[in-house]
Design an enzyme around this catalytic site. Sequence first.
Site, PDB file in Angstrom:
ATOM      1  N   TYR A  49       6.373  -5.618  18.491  1.00 19.09           N
ATOM      2  CA  TYR A  49       6.188  -6.753  18.872  1.00 19.09           C
ATOM      3  C   TYR A  49       7.006  -8.378  18.861  1.00 19.09           C
ATOM      4  O   TYR A  49       6.524  -8.264  17.469  1.00 19.09           O
ATOM      5  CB  TYR A  49       4.883  -6.656  19.719  1.00 19.09           C
ATOM      6  CG  TYR A  49       4.620  -8.479  21.336  1.00 19.09           C
ATOM      7  CD1 TYR A  49       5.254  -7.700  22.281  1.00 19.09           C
ATOM      8  CD2 TYR A  49       4.481  -8.604  20.875  1.00 19.09           C
ATOM      9  CE1 TYR A  49       5.238  -8.153  22.932  1.00 19.09           C
ATOM     10  CE2 TYR A  49       4.097  -9.557  22.174  1.00 19.09           C
ATOM     11  CZ  TYR A  49       4.374  -9.482  23.450  1.00 19.09           C
ATOM     12  OH  TYR A  49       3.806 -11.108  23.992  1.00 19.09           O
ATOM     13  N   ASP A  63       2.924 -22.918  23.237  1.00 13.60           N
ATOM     14  CA  ASP A  63       3.575 -21.739  23.833  1.00 13.60           C
ATOM     15  C   ASP A  63       3.797 -21.978  25.193  1.00 13.60           C
ATOM     16  O   ASP A  63       3.118 -21.848  26.661  1.00 13.60           O
ATOM     17  CB  ASP A  63       3.330 -20.706  24.094  1.00 13.60           C
ATOM     18  CG  ASP A  63       3.354 -19.182  24.461  1.00 13.60           C
ATOM     19  OD1 ASP A  63       4.714 -19.674  25.200  1.00 13.60           O
ATOM     20  OD2 ASP A  63       2.582 -19.006  24.521  1.00 13.60           O
ATOM     21  N   ASP A  90       8.515 -10.287  24.252  1.00 13.32           N
ATOM     22  CA  ASP A  90       8.432 -11.646  24.832  1.00 13.32           C
ATOM     23  C   ASP A  90       9.431 -11.834  25.839  1.00 13.32           C
ATOM     24  O   ASP A  90       9.860 -13.008  25.545  1.00 13.32           O
ATOM     25  CB  ASP A  90       7.003 -11.823  24.993  1.00 13.32           C
ATOM     26  CG  ASP A  90       6.592 -13.086  25.778  1.00 13.32           C
ATOM     27  OD1 ASP A  90       6.734 -13.158  27.127  1.00 13.32           O
ATOM     28  OD2 ASP A  90       5.502 -13.904  25.151  1.00 13.32           O
ATOM     29  N   ASP A  92       9.284 -13.831  28.513  1.00 12.39           N
ATOM     30  CA  ASP A  92       8.215 -14.786  29.677  1.00 12.39           C
ATOM     31  C   ASP A  92       8.813 -15.422  30.794  1.00 12.39           C
ATOM     32  O   ASP A  92       8.469 -14.272  31.327  1.00 12.39           O
ATOM     33  CB  ASP A  92       9.367 -16.829  29.446  1.00 12.39           C
ATOM     34  CG  ASP A  92       8.654 -17.215  27.608  1.00 12.39           C
ATOM     35  OD1 ASP A  92       7.258 -16.626  27.441  1.00 12.39           O
ATOM     36  OD2 ASP A  92       8.208 -17.871  27.013  1.00 12.39           O
ATOM     37  N   HIS A 117       8.926  -7.343  28.340  1.00 16.50           N
ATOM     38  CA  HIS A 117       8.415  -8.447  29.415  1.00 16.50           C
ATOM     39  C   HIS A 117       8.571  -9.370  30.113  1.00 16.50           C
ATOM     40  O   HIS A 117       9.087 -10.616  29.539  1.00 16.50           O
ATOM     41  CB  HIS A 117       6.765  -7.802  28.964  1.00 16.50           C
ATOM     42  CG  HIS A 117       6.282  -8.832  28.204  1.00 16.50           C
ATOM     43  ND1 HIS A 117       6.004 -10.307  28.860  1.00 16.50           N
ATOM     44  CD2 HIS A 117       5.664  -9.130  27.013  1.00 16.50           C
ATOM     45  CE1 HIS A 117       5.331 -10.516  27.737  1.00 16.50           C
ATOM     46  NE2 HIS A 117       5.487  -9.987  27.096  1.00 16.50           N
ATOM     47  N   GLU A 119       7.766 -12.362  32.933  1.00 13.61           N
ATOM     48  CA  GLU A 119       6.564 -12.487  33.970  1.00 13.61           C
ATOM     49  C   GLU A 119       6.142 -13.702  35.132  1.00 13.61           C
ATOM     50  O   GLU A 119       7.520 -13.988  35.787  1.00 13.61           O
ATOM     51  CB  GLU A 119       5.195 -13.675  32.794  1.00 13.61           C
ATOM     52  CG  GLU A 119       5.497 -14.665  32.646  1.00 13.61           C
ATOM     53  CD  GLU A 119       5.172 -15.314  31.284  1.00 13.61           C
ATOM     54  OE1 GLU A 119       4.750 -16.496  31.288  1.00 13.61           O
ATOM     55  OE2 GLU A 119       5.034 -14.861  30.377  1.00 13.61           O
ATOM     56  N   CYS A 127       0.459 -20.297  27.944  1.00 14.32           N
ATOM     57  CA  CYS A 127      -0.066 -19.245  27.038  1.00 14.32           C
ATOM     58  C   CYS A 127      -1.220 -18.943  28.018  1.00 14.32           C
ATOM     59  O   CYS A 127      -1.990 -19.447  29.483  1.00 14.32           O
ATOM     60  CB  CYS A 127      -0.713 -19.934  25.906  1.00 14.32           C
ATOM     61  SG  CYS A 127      -1.679 -18.136  25.181  1.00 14.32           S
ATOM     62  N   ARG A 162       5.597  -8.645  33.516  1.00 13.94           N
ATOM     63  CA  ARG A 162       3.432  -9.184  33.542  1.00 13.94           C
ATOM     64  C   ARG A 162       2.638 -10.082  33.991  1.00 13.94           C
ATOM     65  O   ARG A 162       3.640 -10.871  34.996  1.00 13.94           O
ATOM     66  CB  ARG A 162       3.600  -9.855  31.768  1.00 13.94           C
ATOM     67  CG  ARG A 162       2.526 -10.772  31.955  1.00 13.94           C
ATOM     68  CD  ARG A 162       2.625 -11.813  31.091  1.00 13.94           C
ATOM     69  NE  ARG A 162       1.500 -13.076  30.345  1.00 13.94           N
ATOM     70  CZ  ARG A 162       1.757 -13.581  29.689  1.00 13.94           C
ATOM     71  NH1 ARG A 162       2.542 -13.105  28.251  1.00 13.94           N
ATOM     72  NH2 ARG A 162       1.511 -15.061  29.905  1.00 13.94           N
ATOM     73  N   GLU A 192      -2.577  -9.790  32.445  1.00 12.01           N
ATOM     74  CA  GLU A 192      -2.567 -11.156  31.162  1.00 12.01           C
ATOM     75  C   GLU A 192      -4.443 -10.824  31.261  1.00 12.01           C
ATOM     76  O   GLU A 192      -4.269 -11.290  32.782  1.00 12.01           O
ATOM     77  CB  GLU A 192      -1.971 -11.974  30.939  1.00 12.01           C
ATOM     78  CG  GLU A 192      -1.890 -12.349  29.915  1.00 12.01           C
ATOM     79  CD  GLU A 192      -1.989 -12.218  28.710  1.00 12.01           C
ATOM     80  OE1 GLU A 192      -2.640 -11.000  28.381  1.00 12.01           O
ATOM     81  OE2 GLU A 192      -0.621 -12.617  27.655  1.00 12.01           O
ATOM     82  N   ASN A 214      -3.493  -6.350  26.122  1.00 18.72           N
ATOM     83  CA  ASN A 214      -2.618  -7.411  25.113  1.00 18.72           C
ATOM     84  C   ASN A 214      -3.566  -7.789  24.216  1.00 18.72           C
ATOM     85  O   ASN A 214      -5.242  -8.348  24.929  1.00 18.72           O
ATOM     86  CB  ASN A 214      -2.194  -9.059  25.996  1.00 18.72           C
ATOM     87  CG  ASN A 214      -2.006 -10.025  25.004  1.00 18.72           C
ATOM     88  OD1 ASN A 214      -2.306  -9.477  23.576  1.00 18.72           O
ATOM     89  ND2 ASN A 214      -1.700 -11.447  25.331  1.00 18.72           N
TER      90      ASN A 214
END
Length: 292
Positions: A49, A63, A90, A92, A117, A119, A127, A162, A192, A214
Amino acid sequence: MMVPAGRPVADKRRMLRAGLASGRLQRWPGAFVPLVAMSIERTGFDGVYVSGAALSAALGLPDIGLTTLTEVAASAGQIARVTDLPTLVDADTGFGEPLNVHRTIGLLEDAGLAGCHLEDQVNPKRCGHLDDKAVVGRDEMVRRLRAAVAARRDDAFVLCARTDAVAVEGLTAAIDRARAYVDAGADMIFPEALADERSFAAFRAAVDVPILANMTEFGKSPLLTAAQLTDLGVNAVIYPVTTLRVAMGAIIRGLATLAAEGTQADLVPAMQTRAELYDLLDYAGYGAADIL
């Protein structure tokens, strides 16, 4: 195994999908540099990952959506290239509007990733385990996912949705979003910052696609074991920043020892040896290759 890895990207993507359908929990530690990905494979995990938080931290950034698509694609591609395991990245919020999402998927496919993924946070994001997150409307996230599906050239490339909506809108609304995301083409759902096992069970009962958990440290979710996640019907688990935190903890303690003692001699027993590093890198294989 000499770099680049021997397994074709198409095979890695099929491997990822087969793992998700296997009924066995897929475990994907995070890699923030290629060498860590090689260690993950050597240890016997199922995949790699690439965390946006870890990549940001490695660049000295928080982040909060400061990294660019090209930075993420380049770093993730370097990581994916050195391992025969599938790599999930990721992405985002997709780095912008649906048209940006379309370009994002193309670049990540070209970089050799097995999946990503996206989101439903606003852009720029935060984050997922911090307070005061904000999410876009459900329809806007559906547009992101439809753009991703339209951009995908390899049907084996996994698109994971996500949702951060549990902390903002509650569990029921987040599950409703998850169902809409599946209808829009998501291959997997990543809920998440779930606070308990009951929430994982609710998502598992609500959707018929794989579920991703996660297990990040110092976050809002309990650190459930692989056995517990399996019992809940979770299909895959990421440990996104574990390797970075372990490494940085050792670095900070090591630097303190070096500063205090004026030598690293007491640190040597805990170090990866030169021989171990050369073995991981297949140093001998490069020397023996008759390609020049």
